[in-house]
Design an enzyme around this catalytic site. Structure first.
Site, PDB file in Angstrom:
ATOM      1  N   ARG A  80      49.116 -15.553 -42.029  1.00 14.92           N
ATOM      2  CA  ARG A  80      50.542 -15.659 -41.706  1.00 14.92           C
ATOM      3  C   ARG A  80      51.008 -17.093 -41.933  1.00 14.92           C
ATOM      4  O   ARG A  80      50.197 -17.979 -42.204  1.00 14.92           O
ATOM      5  CB  ARG A  80      50.763 -15.303 -40.241  1.00 14.92           C
ATOM      6  CG  ARG A  80      49.923 -16.168 -39.320  1.00 14.92           C
ATOM      7  CD  ARG A  80      50.188 -15.893 -37.866  1.00 14.92           C
ATOM      8  NE  ARG A  80      49.060 -16.267 -37.030  1.00 14.92           N
ATOM      9  CZ  ARG A  80      48.850 -17.462 -36.523  1.00 14.92           C
ATOM     10  NH1 ARG A  80      49.687 -18.441 -36.780  1.00 14.92           N
ATOM     11  NH2 ARG A  80      47.803 -17.720 -35.774  1.00 14.92           N
ATOM     12  N   HIS A 132      42.024 -25.181 -26.951  1.00 14.85           N
ATOM     13  CA  HIS A 132      42.263 -24.488 -28.223  1.00 14.85           C
ATOM     14  C   HIS A 132      43.742 -24.319 -28.561  1.00 14.85           C
ATOM     15  O   HIS A 132      44.089 -23.567 -29.460  1.00 14.85           O
ATOM     16  CB  HIS A 132      41.547 -23.132 -28.264  1.00 14.85           C
ATOM     17  CG  HIS A 132      40.066 -23.273 -28.081  1.00 14.85           C
ATOM     18  ND1 HIS A 132      39.257 -23.773 -29.063  1.00 14.85           N
ATOM     19  CD2 HIS A 132      39.265 -23.022 -27.024  1.00 14.85           C
ATOM     20  CE1 HIS A 132      38.006 -23.826 -28.621  1.00 14.85           C
ATOM     21  NE2 HIS A 132      37.990 -23.386 -27.384  1.00 14.85           N
ATOM     22  N   LYS A 191      36.438 -10.353 -37.495  1.00 15.60           N
ATOM     23  CA  LYS A 191      35.572 -11.528 -37.664  1.00 15.60           C
ATOM     24  C   LYS A 191      34.275 -11.217 -38.400  1.00 15.60           C
ATOM     25  O   LYS A 191      33.798 -12.040 -39.181  1.00 15.60           O
ATOM     26  CB  LYS A 191      35.276 -12.141 -36.298  1.00 15.60           C
ATOM     27  CG  LYS A 191      36.521 -12.829 -35.757  1.00 15.60           C
ATOM     28  CD  LYS A 191      36.214 -13.981 -34.846  1.00 15.60           C
ATOM     29  CE  LYS A 191      37.525 -14.713 -34.609  1.00 15.60           C
ATOM     30  NZ  LYS A 191      37.649 -15.317 -33.334  1.00 15.60           N
ATOM     31  N   GLU A 239      24.724 -18.804 -31.990  1.00 18.26           N
ATOM     32  CA  GLU A 239      25.385 -19.378 -33.150  1.00 18.26           C
ATOM     33  C   GLU A 239      24.956 -20.827 -33.304  1.00 18.26           C
ATOM     34  O   GLU A 239      24.599 -21.478 -32.336  1.00 18.26           O
ATOM     35  CB  GLU A 239      26.901 -19.366 -32.895  1.00 18.26           C
ATOM     36  CG  GLU A 239      27.711 -18.724 -33.975  1.00 18.26           C
ATOM     37  CD  GLU A 239      29.171 -18.640 -33.587  1.00 18.26           C
ATOM     38  OE1 GLU A 239      29.678 -19.595 -32.974  1.00 18.26           O
ATOM     39  OE2 GLU A 239      29.797 -17.621 -33.894  1.00 18.26           O
TER      40      GLU A 239
END
Lengths: 501, 178
Positions: free
Chosen positions: A294, A237, A118, A202
């Site tokens: 992917r 999620h 990340k 954040e």
């Protein structure tokens, strides 16, 4: 190099999906049989089976890199398709394939590594001027530091436990005056929950949409995008429904986001199929989240609106071929929605529903596609994820796609299990979903119930239970008394019989 | 066999939900079927492939018996499930009297709904619990499942701890209903 054989290092519907394309391309297919589901449907679709049922490794079969590579070499297989999941995003697996002279059907090991990390991924986005959620580069130590950082990022901000997850140790801060207090709370909560008080900050986006772009690259430097997918219908999620295109994007925004997605992919010289995920806020500002290196579960909606076969493209790219289309040739036709049919009990908090598939009734039409890894008699085991099928419906417009979907969901029936079909119907019945106005808070804030119920259903259910009960009583009565059988007779039946003698 | 006796028992039944909602069903096998005293114009169809449907008010409903154990039923209608206990008026009365006298069990046993791993236990022995509060988190099928209490009461026994692996139907906890 032309690929003549593929080992599919995966199971379920994605194994079946890869086999379908490989067959059309004249490539022979190999799959792995595990002791956890030795009678699975994907095995019967493949040309060859490699038996892993005797393996007594500590690692689950589909995570066992060395064993899979060994098997591929033993059988002289040209290439490996990892499906989605762990192997698809393992830079080690991709590089081990390369070392052993096997073609890995996917991106380079380097691209997987850099996008999987990340910190590196965000750094690349920053360098390529792709907007992202700014935040502290590392952990915040003191309340004063937290305040300074929050002011720099701009409110609202979110404080997150560095080693956290699941919402614990998270605090959303709206105003400057609350920063220091909230920092202390988040930090002590993080300490309690994870034994680590580290917190980072954040930018916080309230109720964003989850929009992702399908990108595709080849080994000759061509990278294009195939439009977006809207994946905001999520629970914890987990995506439950996806559509393409998204009702939230204008052509202008699509072009800007598509360019950003391509820039991200270019930063790692990406080839094969990839997905760049963004958050989109109410002001149509978008932020880069991550890139999935992917093929995705939801790739069929892109295939339905573009008319392309993304697995075929993956294979072509792996054979060093040039992408069949240029950006200007990509056309999006109509609208497609995918419904994930999981073996889950939506009336009990989406808990897994294990058992066997008694019978399946699929809706059939040329605008309906079903990707599934189960057939009649298949078992849903606790060893793998709960997805049993994907229903994908195409319409000329979003309205038509929704109305065709309602019909298709009414006909779809996977008997013997509790499934998420009633959930999908409830989404379609929601007014704001129908208008295309929804974000990732949809499930928790918009849906009053998570399953669709017709008012007469409970009454009809009461009738049907009684109907079956009485029918059973009747048939019991008609039978001649068999004394041996009587030993195993239910006590209440026995009592009733004794009474009526 | 006393046919008259057989007939009267087949006339009237009561389908009870777990929350004690009652549906009186008369003559379920005949065309004169009534639910809650209202005559229903419905048909049950079984197609050759083994799917059952109810036709009611020109609508077709998918129906299935998901589970049954003696007189306890779980039925799905269009994928949504409902649980019932089927009683005759006499057995219904008896059950009601029994539960009034408090002879039914006060201990609720919580079994593992599926095999998996215990990630967290939120309760301890002697703690009080309200209906709907979380008991433990069970990881299965790559998902974390929060198991909530379906009764209010006091925890009398905890057989699990963090990181335990459990099999389906293992006894996890016992709760004394309040």
């Amino acid at each position: 190099m032309k690929i003549k054989s593929i080992l599919i290092a995966n199971r379920g519907e994605i194994a079946v999906r890869v086999i379908q394309t490989a067959k059309i391309m004249g490539i022979s297919t190999w799959v792995i049989k595990t002791s956890k589901e030795p009678y699975a449907y994907y095995l019967s679709e493949a040309d060859n089976i490699i038996d892993f049922t005797e393996q007594l490794a500590d690692i689950p079969e589909f995570l066992d890199i060395e064993n899979i590579i060994k098997a591929a070499k033993e059988h002289n297989i040209d290439a490996i398709h990892p499906g989605y999941g762990f192997l698809a995003e393992s830079p080690v697996f991709a590089s081990r394939c390369a070392e052993e002279g096997l073609v890995f059907i996917g991106p380079s090991s380097d691209a997987i590594y850099r996008m999987g990390n990340k910190t590196i991924a965000k750094q690349l986005a920053r360098e390529h001027k792709v907007p992202l959620l700014e935040g502290s580069q590392g952990n915040i130590e003191t309340p004063e530091e937290a305040l300074k950082m929050a002011k720099k990022i701009g409110f609202p901000v979110i404080l997150k436990a560095a080693s956290g997850g699941g919402g614990r140790g998270m605090r959303i801060v709206e105003y400057e005056k609350d920063v220091q207090k909230m920092f202390k709370m988040a930090s002590s909560e993080a300490e309690k929950a994870f034994g680590d008080p580290s917190v980072f900050i954040e930018k916080y986006v309230r109720n964003p949409r989850h929009i992702e772009f399908q990108v595709f690259g080849d080994k000759h430097g061509n990278i294009i995008h195939l439009g977006e997918r809207e994946c905001s219908v999520q629970r914890k999620h987990q995506k439950l429904l996806e559509e393409s295109p998204s009702a939230a994007l204008t052509p202008e925004l699509r072009e800007r986001m598509g360019k950003a997605a391509i820039n991200i992919a270019k930063s790692v010289n990406y080839y094969s199929a990839g997905t760049v995920e963004f958050l989109l806020d109410e002001k149509s500002d978008f932020y880069f989240m991550e890139m999935n290196t992917r093929i995705q579960v939801e790739h069929p909606v892109t295939e339905m609106v573009t008319g392309l076969d993304l697995i075929e493209w993956q294979i072509l790219v792996a054979q060093d071929e040039v992408l069949p289309l240029k950006q200007k040739d990509v056309k999006i036709n109509g609208w497609a929605i995918e419904y994930r049919i999981n073996a889950e009990d939506v009336q009990a908090g989406f808990s897994p529903s294990l058992g066997s598939v008694e019978k399946i009734s699929y809706p059939r039409s040329k605008n309906i596609r079903i990707d599934s890894g189960v057939v009649q008699g298949s078992l849903i085991t606790p060893y793998f994820d709960s997805m049993i099928a994907k229903l994908i419906v195409h319409g000329e417009t979003r309205e038509k796609a929704i109305s065709y979907s309602a019909n298709a969901l009414k006909k779809l029936w996977i008997k013997g299990l509790k499934t998420t079909i009633p959930f999908c119907k409830a989404v379609l019945a929601n007014k704001n979903f129908r208008k295309g106005k929804y974000d990732t808070s949809f499930l928790t804030s918009e849906m009053k119930t998570t399953y669709f119920v017709d008012p007469d259903e409970e009454m009809l259910a009461a009738f049907f239970a009684t109907y079956d009960f009485v029918r059973e009583l009747d048939s019991e009565e008609k039978r001649v008394v068999d004394f041996d059988k009587g030993k195993n007779m239910a006590p209440w039946v026995l009592k009733k019989r004794l009474r009526s003698l | 066999m006393n046919s008259q006796n057989g007939k009267t028992t087949k006339d009237k039944f009561i389908a009870c939900t777990p929350s004690n909602k009652k549906f009186e069903v008369s003559n379920p096998l005949s065309e004169k079927v009534k639910v809650k005293g209202k005559k229903l114009d419905l048909r049950v169809i079984e197609d050759p492939e083994g799917f059952s449907y109810i036709i009611y008010k020109n609508k077709k409903y998918q129906v299935d018996i998901l589970e049954k154990n003696q007189n306890k039923y779980t039925v799905t209608i269009n994928g949504v499930w409902y649980s019932f206990t089927i009683e005759t008026p006499i057995s219904y009365k008896r059950r009601k009297t029994l539960s009034k006298n408090g002879s039914s069990s006060k201990i609720e046993v919580i079994n593992a709904p599926m095999p998996g791993k215990i990630l967290d236990v939120m309760v301890e022995e002697n703690s009080e619990i309200k209906q709907g509060e979380p008991l433990f988190i069970l990881e299965a099928m790559k998902m974390q499942n929060e198991i909530v209490s379906n009764v209010s009461g006091r925890i009398t026994k905890v057989n699990i701890k963090q990181n335990d692996s459990v099999m389906k139907d293992d006894v996890m906890l016992e709760i004394e209903k309040s």
